[in-house]
Design a protein around this motif. Structure first.
Motif, PDB file in Angstrom:
ATOM      1  N   THR A  88       5.820   5.296   4.507  1.00  0.00           N
ATOM      2  CA  THR A  88       4.588   5.550   5.229  1.00  0.00           C
ATOM      3  C   THR A  88       3.341   5.465   4.462  1.00  0.00           C
ATOM      4  N   TYR A  89       3.362   5.886   3.149  1.00  0.00           N
ATOM      5  CA  TYR A  89       2.035   5.593   2.450  1.00  0.00           C
ATOM      6  C   TYR A  89       2.045   4.405   1.374  1.00  0.00           C
ATOM      7  N   GLY A  90       3.039   3.919   1.231  1.00  0.00           N
ATOM      8  CA  GLY A  90       3.082   2.702   0.220  1.00  0.00           C
ATOM      9  C   GLY A  90       4.016   2.638  -0.722  1.00  0.00           C
ATOM     10  N   PRO A  91       4.325   1.433  -0.878  1.00  0.00           N
ATOM     11  CA  PRO A  91       3.930   0.247  -0.550  1.00  0.00           C
ATOM     12  C   PRO A  91       4.273  -0.019   0.781  1.00  0.00           C
ATOM     13  N   THR A  92       3.680  -0.707   1.915  1.00  0.00           N
ATOM     14  CA  THR A  92       4.421  -0.768   3.163  1.00  0.00           C
ATOM     15  C   THR A  92       4.741  -1.936   3.563  1.00  0.00           C
ATOM     16  N   GLN A  93       4.376  -3.005   2.675  1.00  0.00           N
ATOM     17  CA  GLN A  93       4.513  -4.486   2.564  1.00  0.00           C
ATOM     18  C   GLN A  93       4.678  -4.966   1.294  1.00  0.00           C
ATOM     19  N   THR A  94       5.220  -6.189   1.269  1.00  0.00           N
ATOM     20  CA  THR A  94       5.445  -6.942  -0.246  1.00  0.00           C
ATOM     21  C   THR A  94       4.768  -8.160  -0.169  1.00  0.00           C
ATOM     22  N   LYS A  95       4.177  -8.623  -1.202  1.00  0.00           N
ATOM     23  CA  LYS A  95       3.739 -10.112  -1.263  1.00  0.00           C
ATOM     24  C   LYS A  95       4.080 -10.635  -2.550  1.00  0.00           C
ATOM     25  N   ASN A  96       4.935 -11.776  -2.541  1.00  0.00           N
ATOM     26  CA  ASN A  96       5.460 -12.444  -3.665  1.00  0.00           C
ATOM     27  C   ASN A  96       6.128 -11.304  -4.547  1.00  0.00           C
ATOM     28  N   GLY A  97       7.221 -10.507  -3.893  1.00  0.00           N
ATOM     29  CA  GLY A  97       7.633  -9.711  -4.560  1.00  0.00           C
ATOM     30  C   GLY A  97       7.200  -8.308  -5.010  1.00  0.00           C
ATOM     31  N   PHE A  98       5.731  -8.303  -4.918  1.00  0.00           N
ATOM     32  CA  PHE A  98       4.906  -6.995  -5.105  1.00  0.00           C
ATOM     33  C   PHE A  98       4.828  -6.161  -4.244  1.00  0.00           C
ATOM     34  N   GLY A  99       4.880  -4.966  -4.258  1.00  0.00           N
ATOM     35  CA  GLY A  99       4.490  -3.961  -3.257  1.00  0.00           C
ATOM     36  C   GLY A  99       3.139  -3.678  -3.285  1.00  0.00           C
ATOM     37  N   VAL A 100       2.611  -3.921  -1.705  1.00  0.00           N
ATOM     38  CA  VAL A 100       1.150  -3.650  -1.291  1.00  0.00           C
ATOM     39  C   VAL A 100       1.028  -3.050   0.028  1.00  0.00           C
ATOM     40  N   CYS A 101      -0.231  -2.652   0.217  1.00  0.00           N
ATOM     41  CA  CYS A 101      -0.563  -2.089   1.485  1.00  0.00           C
ATOM     42  C   CYS A 101      -0.246  -0.497   1.245  1.00  0.00           C
ATOM     43  N   PHE A 102      -1.143   0.069   0.531  1.00  0.00           N
ATOM     44  CA  PHE A 102      -1.135   1.684   0.447  1.00  0.00           C
ATOM     45  C   PHE A 102      -2.076   2.368   1.042  1.00  0.00           C
ATOM     46  N   ALA A 103      -1.939   3.537   1.220  1.00  0.00           N
ATOM     47  CA  ALA A 103      -2.769   4.553   1.824  1.00  0.00           C
ATOM     48  C   ALA A 103      -4.391   4.723   1.223  1.00  0.00           C
ATOM     49  N   ARG A 104      -4.887   4.781   2.140  1.00  0.00           N
ATOM     50  CA  ARG A 104      -6.572   4.849   1.350  1.00  0.00           C
ATOM     51  C   ARG A 104      -6.790   6.488   1.231  1.00  0.00           C
ATOM     52  N   SER A 105      -5.897   6.921   0.175  1.00  0.00           N
ATOM     53  CA  SER A 105      -6.056   8.486  -0.301  1.00  0.00           C
ATOM     54  C   SER A 105      -5.494   8.341  -1.784  1.00  0.00           C
ATOM     55  N   PRO A 106      -5.631   9.627  -2.141  1.00  0.00           N
ATOM     56  CA  PRO A 106      -5.362   9.613  -3.825  1.00  0.00           C
ATOM     57  C   PRO A 106      -3.964   9.541  -3.999  1.00  0.00           C
ATOM     58  N   LEU A 107      -3.028   9.929  -2.855  1.00  0.00           N
ATOM     59  CA  LEU A 107      -1.626   9.449  -3.114  1.00  0.00           C
ATOM     60  C   LEU A 107      -1.369   7.966  -3.146  1.00  0.00           C
ATOM     61  N   GLY A 108      -2.170   7.206  -2.065  1.00  0.00           N
ATOM     62  CA  GLY A 108      -1.959   6.057  -2.113  1.00  0.00           C
ATOM     63  C   GLY A 108      -2.440   5.290  -3.280  1.00  0.00           C
ATOM     64  N   ALA A 109      -3.376   5.800  -3.995  1.00  0.00           N
ATOM     65  CA  ALA A 109      -3.739   5.313  -5.194  1.00  0.00           C
ATOM     66  C   ALA A 109      -2.518   5.398  -6.310  1.00  0.00           C
ATOM     67  N   ALA A 110      -2.016   6.759  -6.417  1.00  0.00           N
ATOM     68  CA  ALA A 110      -0.933   6.958  -7.276  1.00  0.00           C
ATOM     69  C   ALA A 110       0.055   5.961  -7.315  1.00  0.00           C
ATOM     70  N   LEU A 111       0.534   5.896  -5.846  1.00  0.00           N
ATOM     71  CA  LEU A 111       1.673   5.043  -5.480  1.00  0.00           C
ATOM     72  C   LEU A 111       1.401   3.591  -5.907  1.00  0.00           C
ATOM     73  N   THR A 112       0.308   3.216  -5.901  1.00  0.00           N
ATOM     74  CA  THR A 112      -0.102   1.836  -6.231  1.00  0.00           C
ATOM     75  C   THR A 112       0.063   1.580  -7.821  1.00  0.00           C
ATOM     76  N   ALA A 113      -0.495   2.683  -8.332  1.00  0.00           N
ATOM     77  CA  ALA A 113      -0.291   2.713  -9.916  1.00  0.00           C
ATOM     78  C   ALA A 113       1.134   2.627 -10.610  1.00  0.00           C
TER      79      ALA A 113
END
Length: 232
Positions: A88-113
């Motif tokens: 639900t909050y990310g990654p919700t898509q992948t690009k070249n094998g990398f997870g992308v598209c995260f929620a615009r929230s603190p949790l989304g940023a942490a999941l990005t990290a």
């Protein structure tokens, strides 16, 4: 007669951090969550060939400084590395094998990290830096000495994160890992993400680092834990 304990020197204070920092790839690419791997039948992120944009349509969710964990939090696992993801909050898509598209929230940023960290170790460290970091002088400095291959560093244990500050355009978080080398049992890595072209991107300082000063020493109960609840 009991011995008087000598005051800890600056060298002593930083020695434990140096032992941890050696596992960082692209300055932030190392931490592990030693929890159960994702089920084999878990849904996979949608493959995307386009740069992430607002069209990702990822819900923001909890934007507080102590966000609760989503019900669909699960664990991805590859080559000994394990990290948290949310369909639900990310990654919700992948690009070249990398997870992308995260929620615009603190949790989304942490999941990005954590996705960035894992990708640098199981896919390619340099490509992870190019994918997740904002193009800048600092990124060029960092990538100059970053291996063009998977980091393959020794995994450590992800424990959670601290939301240092948050706006819709910038999220400052501290990733927290467990380590016996720290006096508190935990080490913190401060990271700043900016919202660029519809997704979170890591801000690198001009010298190639992600923060200034001494790294924080988180305490149990002082951070959001990667669990079914916020642990606070």
């Amino acid at each position: 007669m009991s011995q008087v304990q000598k005051p800890q020197t600056l060298r002593g204070k930083t020695a434990w951090w140096a032992a941890i920092a050696v596992v960082f790839i692209v300055a932030v690419l190392a931490f592990l969550i030693l929890v159960k791997p994702a089920p084999q039948n878990a849904p996979q992120a949608q493959e995307s060939t386009a740069q992430p944009t607002e069209g990702c349509n990822v819900p923001k969710g909890d934007t507080s400084s102590k966000p609760a964990m989503p019900e669909d939090l699960r664990w991805e696992a590859k080559d000994g590395w394990t990290w948290p993801v949310s369909d639900t909050y990310g990654p919700t898509q992948t690009k070249n094998g990398f997870g992308v598209c995260f929620a615009r929230s603190p949790l989304g940023a942490a999941l990005t990290a954590v996705s960035m960290n894992a990708a640098g170790n199981v896919i390619n460290a340099r490509e992870a830096g190019e994918m997740y970091a904002i193009p800048s002088i600092g990124r060029d400095v960092l990538l100059k000495d970053t291996p063009d291959q998977a980091g393959r560093t020794t995994p450590v244990t992800y424990s959670g994160f601290i939301v240092d500050s948050f706006t819709e355009d910038e999220a400052a978080i501290t990733l927290v890992s467990a380590t016996a080398a720290s006096p508190s049992g935990y080490a913190g890595l401060p990271l700043t993400f900016k919202w660029v072209d519809g997704d979170w991107k890591l801000k690198i300082l001009d010298d190639g680092s992600t923060f200034v000063g001494q790294p924080p020493v988180p305490l149990k109960g002082g951070f959001v834990e990667w669990s079914a609840s916020n642990g606070l």
